[in-house]
Motif scaffolding. Structure first.
Motif, mmCIF file in Angstrom:
data_model
loop_
_atom_site.group_PDB
_atom_site.id
_atom_site.type_symbol
_atom_site.label_atom_id
_atom_site.label_comp_id
_atom_site.label_asym_id
_atom_site.label_seq_id
_atom_site.Cartn_x
_atom_site.Cartn_y
_atom_site.Cartn_z
ATOM 1 N N LYS A 257 0.804 -1.208 0.000
ATOM 2 C CA LYS A 257 0.000 0.000 0.000
ATOM 3 C C LYS A 257 0.845 1.269 0.000
ATOM 4 O O LYS A 257 0.310 2.365 0.114
ATOM 5 C CB LYS A 257 -0.931 0.000 1.217
ATOM 6 C CG LYS A 257 -1.955 -1.132 1.203
ATOM 7 C CD LYS A 257 -2.870 -1.055 2.412
ATOM 8 C CE LYS A 257 -3.898 -2.178 2.392
ATOM 9 N NZ LYS A 257 -4.802 -2.126 3.580
ATOM 10 N N GLY A 258 2.169 1.106 -0.111
ATOM 11 C CA GLY A 258 3.046 2.268 -0.151
ATOM 12 C C GLY A 258 3.386 2.830 1.212
ATOM 13 O O GLY A 258 3.938 3.932 1.294
ATOM 14 N N ARG A 259 3.117 2.093 2.282
ATOM 15 C CA ARG A 259 3.430 2.560 3.618
ATOM 16 C C ARG A 259 4.664 1.851 4.149
ATOM 17 O O ARG A 259 4.944 0.705 3.798
ATOM 18 C CB ARG A 259 2.241 2.336 4.556
ATOM 19 C CG ARG A 259 1.053 3.222 4.242
ATOM 20 C CD ARG A 259 -0.122 2.923 5.133
ATOM 21 N NE ARG A 259 -0.616 1.561 4.967
ATOM 22 C CZ ARG A 259 -1.784 1.136 5.422
ATOM 23 N NH1 ARG A 259 -2.570 1.973 6.064
ATOM 24 N NH2 ARG A 259 -2.164 -0.101 5.239
ATOM 25 N N ALA A 260 5.391 2.546 5.000
ATOM 26 C CA ALA A 260 6.635 2.008 5.518
ATOM 27 C C ALA A 260 6.364 0.920 6.560
ATOM 28 O O ALA A 260 5.491 1.064 7.417
ATOM 29 C CB ALA A 260 7.479 3.113 6.123
ATOM 30 N N VAL A 261 7.135 -0.168 6.479
ATOM 31 C CA VAL A 261 7.091 -1.210 7.501
ATOM 32 C C VAL A 261 7.865 -0.716 8.712
ATOM 33 O O VAL A 261 8.966 -0.166 8.586
ATOM 34 C CB VAL A 261 7.696 -2.515 6.961
ATOM 35 C CG1 VAL A 261 7.679 -3.602 8.032
ATOM 36 C CG2 VAL A 261 6.940 -2.980 5.728
#
Length: 335
Positions: A277-281
């Motif tokens: 989703k384009g979010r940082a882990v």
């Protein structure tokens, strides 16, 4: 010995505390964080304040105020479990204390709440957190120099931090990254930074509408196979360099700071990783994690071995403190 060790630690921290007190950001933040405590406890400020205590004492907390303060303490303790630096600990205390102060003032009197909220807004707009200005061996890039420098010598390994001065996480990581550069920088292993808050083109080069599901940059970051360039419309004015970095500056994605390892001018890994989703882990930017994840000890030894045969003169000293700027690079800090 149990008494001497804390005293020595306190004496060791005195210069740092003096530097903090010399900057207006920290004293003013402390004043705002303790504003309700001062108003409620210090006479004659507390005289005339409304109180829900049975004895009617206006200079003491009522049961609801105690509950709010205890809840604040629990939140700060939970948030500080993942804090690495002293600045992060203090920043969490200041931030949540201001939120609790606003709630307490609004509960006490809506006029006092509005006044406190106005003071916090003015403080936020006029007083910025101090930037790290200590020793480092880091080259600062602009949107025009980063590509040129990464492609100049394919034998040089680069660790580049993509940051923004408005990000508290970036500010907390700055001294850690500077310390790593002092320990591991050598002729074959360099450290760099680029301010994506200032040079937005660096972070948005890969934001174009690629045909298909994923662009080649996202495919590389997520470990997906890269489609053929002809199917991505590269002939329509898009080049492979335009999708090289893909670092979102949105606070919602939590991609700042981002560390990218470049070997041979090509990205080989980054932290934090990006999900579908384009979010940082979630990843903790501590010195130990950076050393372990990026194999800095191995990279350092390998870079020193590779640099010896191609050096005509004496080897460039490693772990040397650099000056404020470097030739051909950007200024150390934005004005």
């Amino acid at each position: 010995m149990a008494v001497v060790a804390p005293l020595l630690a306190l004496l060791y921290s005195v210069p740092g505390l003096c530097r903090w007190l010399a900057r207006p950001y920290y004293p003013l933040s402390a004043l705002l964080a303790t504003a309700f405590l001062l108003v409620r406890k210090v006479p004659p400020l507390c005289h005339g304040l409304p109180s829900q205590r049975e004895d009617g004492n206006p200079c003491d907390f009522d049961w609801r105020e105690v509950e709010i303060l205890m809840f604040l303490s629990a939140i700060v303790m939970m948030k500080n479990r993942r804090s690495i630096t002293v600045e992060q600990h203090i920043g969490n205390i200041f931030m949540f204390s201001k939120v609790a102060n606003a709630i307490l003032f609004f509960r006490l009197d809506i006029r006092m709440g509005l006044l406190y909220l106005t003071l916090c807004i003015v403080f936020l707009m006029t007083c910025k957190p101090p930037l790290y200005m200590g020793p480092e061996y880091i080259k600062y890039f602009s949107d025009k120099t980063i590509d040129e420098e990464l492609d100049r010598d394919k034998r040089v390994t680069w660790i580049v931090e993509f940051f923004a001065n408005w990000s508290s996480e970036c500010q907390s990581f700055a001294p850690i990254f500077a310390d790593l550069s002092l320990k591991y920088n050598c002729s074959g292993l360099h450290f760099g930074k680029v301010d994506v808050g200032r040079y937005t083109d660096v972070s948005t080069r890969s934001e174009g509408k690629w045909p298909g599901q994923w662009g080649p940059c996202w495919g590389k970051v997520l470990g997906r196979p890269q489609p053929h360039s002809s199917s991505l419309g590269l002939t329509a004015g898009l080049s492979p360099s335009c999708c090289r970095y893909k670092v979102s500056t949105s606070p919602l994605t939590k991609q700042l700071p981002t560390l990218i390892l470049f070997q041979g001018g090509t990205e080989t890994m980054r932290r934090p990783q990006i999900d579908k989703k384009g979010r940082a882990v979630s990843w903790t930017f501590s010195e130990e994690n950076v050393i372990r994840e990026f194999n800095l000890n191995e990279l350092y030894q390998k870079a020193k071995k590779q640099s010896k045969p191609r050096e005509e003169g004496p080897e460039e000293p490693c772990s040397v403190q650099a000056a404020a700027g470097h030739p051909g690079g950007e200024a150390k800090k934005d004005k």
